[in-house]
Scaffold this motif. Structure first.
Motif, PDB file in Angstrom:
ATOM      1  N   GLU A 233       0.808  -1.214   0.000  1.00 42.61           N
ATOM      2  CA  GLU A 233       0.000   0.000   0.000  1.00 42.61           C
ATOM      3  C   GLU A 233       0.843   1.266   0.000  1.00 42.61           C
ATOM      4  OE1 GLU A 233      -2.731  -0.811   3.115  1.00 42.61           O
ATOM      5  OE2 GLU A 233      -1.213  -0.763   4.672  1.00 42.61           O
ATOM      6  N   PRO A 234       0.251   2.317  -0.589  1.00 42.18           N
ATOM      7  CA  PRO A 234       0.972   3.585  -0.585  1.00 42.18           C
ATOM      8  C   PRO A 234       1.087   4.132   0.832  1.00 42.18           C
ATOM      9  CG  PRO A 234      -1.109   3.756  -1.807  1.00 42.18           C
ATOM     10  CD  PRO A 234      -1.045   2.386  -1.236  1.00 42.18           C
ATOM     11  N   VAL A 235       2.186   4.807   1.099  1.00 42.55           N
ATOM     12  CA  VAL A 235       2.420   5.446   2.390  1.00 42.55           C
ATOM     13  C   VAL A 235       2.509   6.945   2.120  1.00 42.55           C
ATOM     14  CG1 VAL A 235       4.015   5.635   4.345  1.00 42.55           C
ATOM     15  CG2 VAL A 235       3.706   3.423   3.191  1.00 42.55           C
ATOM     16  N   LEU A 236       1.784   7.711   2.919  1.00 47.27           N
ATOM     17  CA  LEU A 236       1.796   9.158   2.721  1.00 47.27           C
ATOM     18  C   LEU A 236       3.047   9.762   3.337  1.00 47.27           C
ATOM     19  CD1 LEU A 236      -0.086  11.324   1.496  1.00 47.27           C
ATOM     20  CD2 LEU A 236      -0.867  11.769   3.845  1.00 47.27           C
ATOM     21  N   MET A 237       3.747  10.576   2.566  1.00 39.19           N
ATOM     22  CA  MET A 237       4.910  11.284   3.102  1.00 39.19           C
ATOM     23  C   MET A 237       4.510  12.743   3.305  1.00 39.19           C
ATOM     24  SD  MET A 237       8.211   9.778   1.047  1.00 39.19           S
ATOM     25  CE  MET A 237       7.669  10.116  -0.617  1.00 39.19           C
ATOM     26  N   THR A 238       5.035  13.337   4.358  1.00 42.18           N
ATOM     27  CA  THR A 238       4.722  14.738   4.657  1.00 42.18           C
ATOM     28  C   THR A 238       5.994  15.558   4.506  1.00 42.18           C
ATOM     29  OG1 THR A 238       3.143  13.906   6.267  1.00 42.18           O
ATOM     30  CG2 THR A 238       3.652  16.258   6.361  1.00 42.18           C
ATOM     31  N   ARG A 239       5.871  16.699   3.872  1.00 38.75           N
ATOM     32  CA  ARG A 239       7.021  17.563   3.645  1.00 38.75           C
ATOM     33  C   ARG A 239       7.563  18.087   4.974  1.00 38.75           C
ATOM     34  NH1 ARG A 239       8.306  21.672  -0.445  1.00 38.75           N
ATOM     35  NH2 ARG A 239      10.225  22.580   0.331  1.00 38.75           N
ATOM     36  N   ALA A 240       8.860  17.862   5.211  1.00 38.90           N
ATOM     37  CA  ALA A 240       9.491  18.372   6.436  1.00 38.90           C
ATOM     38  C   ALA A 240      10.133  19.719   6.124  1.00 38.90           C
ATOM     39  CB  ALA A 240      10.552  17.391   6.920  1.00 38.90           C
ATOM     40  N   PRO A 241       9.830  20.757   6.906  1.00 31.89           N
ATOM     41  CA  PRO A 241      10.355  22.093   6.575  1.00 31.89           C
ATOM     42  C   PRO A 241      11.881  22.155   6.592  1.00 31.89           C
ATOM     43  CG  PRO A 241       9.015  22.140   8.601  1.00 31.89           C
ATOM     44  CD  PRO A 241       8.948  20.747   8.076  1.00 31.89           C
ATOM     45  N   ASP A 242      12.531  21.276   7.389  1.00 31.66           N
ATOM     46  CA  ASP A 242      13.989  21.354   7.472  1.00 31.66           C
ATOM     47  C   ASP A 242      14.683  20.400   6.495  1.00 31.66           C
ATOM     48  OD1 ASP A 242      13.187  19.053   8.755  1.00 31.66           O
ATOM     49  OD2 ASP A 242      14.747  19.164  10.296  1.00 31.66           O
ATOM     50  N   CYS A 243      13.929  19.723   5.642  1.00 29.99           N
ATOM     51  CA  CYS A 243      14.572  18.821   4.668  1.00 29.99           C
ATOM     52  C   CYS A 243      15.278  19.669   3.608  1.00 29.99           C
ATOM     53  CB  CYS A 243      13.541  17.911   4.015  1.00 29.99           C
ATOM     54  SG  CYS A 243      14.259  16.852   2.738  1.00 29.99           S
ATOM     55  N   PRO A 244      16.576  19.437   3.393  1.00 30.48           N
ATOM     56  CA  PRO A 244      17.327  20.328   2.495  1.00 30.48           C
ATOM     57  C   PRO A 244      17.180  19.987   1.006  1.00 30.48           C
ATOM     58  CG  PRO A 244      18.794  18.694   3.441  1.00 30.48           C
ATOM     59  CD  PRO A 244      17.429  18.414   4.014  1.00 30.48           C
ATOM     60  N   HIS A 245      16.419  18.916   0.688  1.00 28.48           N
ATOM     61  CA  HIS A 245      16.455  18.417  -0.693  1.00 28.48           C
ATOM     62  C   HIS A 245      15.349  18.987  -1.572  1.00 28.48           C
ATOM     63  CE1 HIS A 245      19.659  15.912   0.592  1.00 28.48           C
ATOM     64  NE2 HIS A 245      18.927  15.345   1.509  1.00 28.48           N
ATOM     65  N   HIS A 246      15.098  20.284  -1.406  1.00 31.07           N
ATOM     66  CA  HIS A 246      14.040  20.922  -2.197  1.00 31.07           C
ATOM     67  C   HIS A 246      14.527  22.232  -2.802  1.00 31.07           C
ATOM     68  CE1 HIS A 246      11.156  17.955  -0.718  1.00 31.07           C
ATOM     69  NE2 HIS A 246      11.869  17.997   0.384  1.00 31.07           N
ATOM     70  N   ARG A 247      15.840  22.353  -2.929  1.00 28.58           N
ATOM     71  CA  ARG A 247      16.400  23.594  -3.465  1.00 28.58           C
ATOM     72  C   ARG A 247      17.289  23.276  -4.666  1.00 28.58           C
ATOM     73  NH1 ARG A 247      16.722  24.851   2.138  1.00 28.58           N
ATOM     74  NH2 ARG A 247      18.860  24.073   2.246  1.00 28.58           N
ATOM     75  N   PRO A 248      16.692  23.189  -5.839  1.00 31.60           N
ATOM     76  CA  PRO A 248      17.510  22.912  -7.018  1.00 31.60           C
ATOM     77  C   PRO A 248      18.452  24.076  -7.323  1.00 31.60           C
ATOM     78  CG  PRO A 248      15.234  23.361  -7.647  1.00 31.60           C
ATOM     79  CD  PRO A 248      15.263  23.312  -6.158  1.00 31.60           C
ATOM     80  N   ILE A 249      19.449  23.793  -8.131  1.00 29.74           N
ATOM     81  CA  ILE A 249      20.398  24.823  -8.568  1.00 29.74           C
ATOM     82  C   ILE A 249      19.625  25.977  -9.196  1.00 29.74           C
ATOM     83  CG2 ILE A 249      22.106  25.299 -10.370  1.00 29.74           C
ATOM     84  CD1 ILE A 249      23.293  22.518  -9.815  1.00 29.74           C
ATOM     85  N   GLN A 250      19.923  27.182  -8.725  1.00 32.94           N
ATOM     86  CA  GLN A 250      19.232  28.372  -9.230  1.00 32.94           C
ATOM     87  C   GLN A 250      20.168  29.123 -10.178  1.00 32.94           C
ATOM     88  OE1 GLN A 250      16.021  29.324  -8.375  1.00 32.94           O
ATOM     89  NE2 GLN A 250      15.893  27.372  -7.289  1.00 32.94           N
ATOM     90  N   GLY A 251      19.605  29.672 -11.212  1.00 31.25           N
ATOM     91  CA  GLY A 251      20.404  30.488 -12.125  1.00 31.25           C
ATOM     92  C   GLY A 251      20.845  29.700 -13.349  1.00 31.25           C
TER      93      GLY A 251
END
Ligand SMILES: [Zn+2]
Ligand SMILES: [Zn+2]
Length: 363
Positions: A233-251
């Motif tokens: 079964e699918p498991v729901l994941m919740t976005r953690a505010p301190d997770c660093p893996h949501h900032r792709p290279i900018q520019g």
């Protein structure tokens, strides 16, 4: 037999598109049991190009769960042995073997261009490193993990969505290279597993990867597969505010005419004097005595305690290894590949004001 004949049954599957698969590139990181099974599935499904990355050699304990390895492969590079077996399975697949650690084997530019990346790793640290690299360039990632009678897959398809890293504590995210499985994140050592759970998890990973290549992204982002209870079964994941893996290279990412066979000197020569080209992973420098060269700038992180390697010729003091991620510190004649820079890497360049530009090496 023509290509059309080969995929006659698949063409009857609604939505299946052999042509889309033949144009696709999948990166498989980790060629243990799970990587074997996933790479086999992708080659048979007709994925056109596979990039295989693993620094290890085949061991006897791999043979009970690895469809691409035989007894004669023990001691060979896993990626070389797997590439050879995959070419036997499909005469159309292009397989590239990268017998390196994941950060030295596959460049960020390659991850960015891949249609899907499969994480078939067995340590938390490696998983998090690959997740982090995929997150930098927004590469679609399918991660799999096996336990004794169960397994998990986790998808990371969009920067804004909760990712597998969000389900961990900050301590776990920064964890050392401990053996790990989906159900036990302690440092107790590797859990038992078998070809049965490996094949199940790899099948789920393949299905998710193929759907993703087809542009039909699955509605789930994490699935737990339990063979003892018969539940998947699918498991729901919740976005953690301190997770660093949501900032792709900018520019902007500037194409660089050099590739990773160029030397550090050739690369730094293309940069204005104040610009500081960096590597993502540190590389070793020749040891230098702090006593005889007291004004030498300390470079890189502190070395591990007790990591003395040699003694100073002049004063006899123990020399500690030094590391850096500044390419200006490297020997000018050292090739970027020798410093652990993979093909098509996107190198950060720190500018005098502290901001960064990005340079993508050519292939
Ligand atoms: Zn996250
Ligand atoms: Zn000395």
């Amino acid at each position: 037999m023509t290509g059309e004949d080969r995929f006659a049954r698949e063409r009857l599957v609604p939505g299946w598109d052999p042509e889309a698969f033949s144009r696709a590139t999948a990166v498989v990181v980790g060629l243990g049991a799970l990587g074997n099974e996933a790479a086999k599935n992708l080659a048979l499904a007709g994925i056109g190009r596979l990039v295989l990355c693993d620094p290890d050699t085949v061991e006897a304990t791999n043979l009970s769960r690895s469809v691409l390895f035989g007894p004669h492969d023990v001691g060979r590079s896993k990626t070389e042995a797997a590439a050879e077996a995959l070419r036997r399975l499909s005469n159309s697949v292009v397989v590239e073997s990268r017998a390196h650690d994941l950060a030295a084997g596959v460049g960020l530019g390659e991850l960015a261009s891949a249609d899907v990346v499969l994480s078939c790793l067995d340590s938390l640290r490696s998983r998090m490193r690959l997740l982090g690299r995929c997150a930098l360039v927004e590469a679609p990632l399918v991660d799999g993990a096996t336990g004794p009678w169960e397994g998990e897959i986790r998808l990371r398809l969009d920067t804004q969505e909760a990712c597998y890293g969000c389900t961990l504590t900050a301590h776990q995210r920064s964890s050392a290279d401990v053996p790990w499985s989906c159900l036990d994140d302690t440092t107790a050592g590797p859990l038992g597993t078998s070809i049965a759970t490996t094949a199940l998890v790899a099948a789920w990973m393949t299905q998710a990867a193929l759907r993703s290549v087809l542009g039909m992204r699955p509605p789930y982002r994490m699935v737990r597969i339990e063979t003892l209870t018969g539940r998947s079964e699918p498991v729901l994941m919740t976005r953690a505010p301190d997770c660093p893996h949501h900032r792709p290279i900018q520019g902007d990412i500037t194409p660089c005419p050099l590739n990773n066979r160029a030397t550090a000197g050739e690369l730094t020569a293309t940069m204005p004097p104040g610009d500081e080209p960096l590597t993502w992973s540190r590389f070793p420098l020749s040891p230098r005595c702090r006593a005889c060269h007291p004004y030498t700038e300390a470079v890189g992180d502190r070395p591990a305690a007790g990591s003395l390697v040699s003694r100073c010729d002049r004063c006899g003091r123990g020399l500690r290894p030094r590391f850096s991620n500044r390419l200006r510190d490297a020997a000018p004649k050292a090739r970027l590949a020798e410093l652990g820079v993979p093909p098509q890497e996107i190198l950060p360049v720190r500018r005098p004001r502290g901001d960064y530009t990005w340079h993508r090496l050519s292939s």
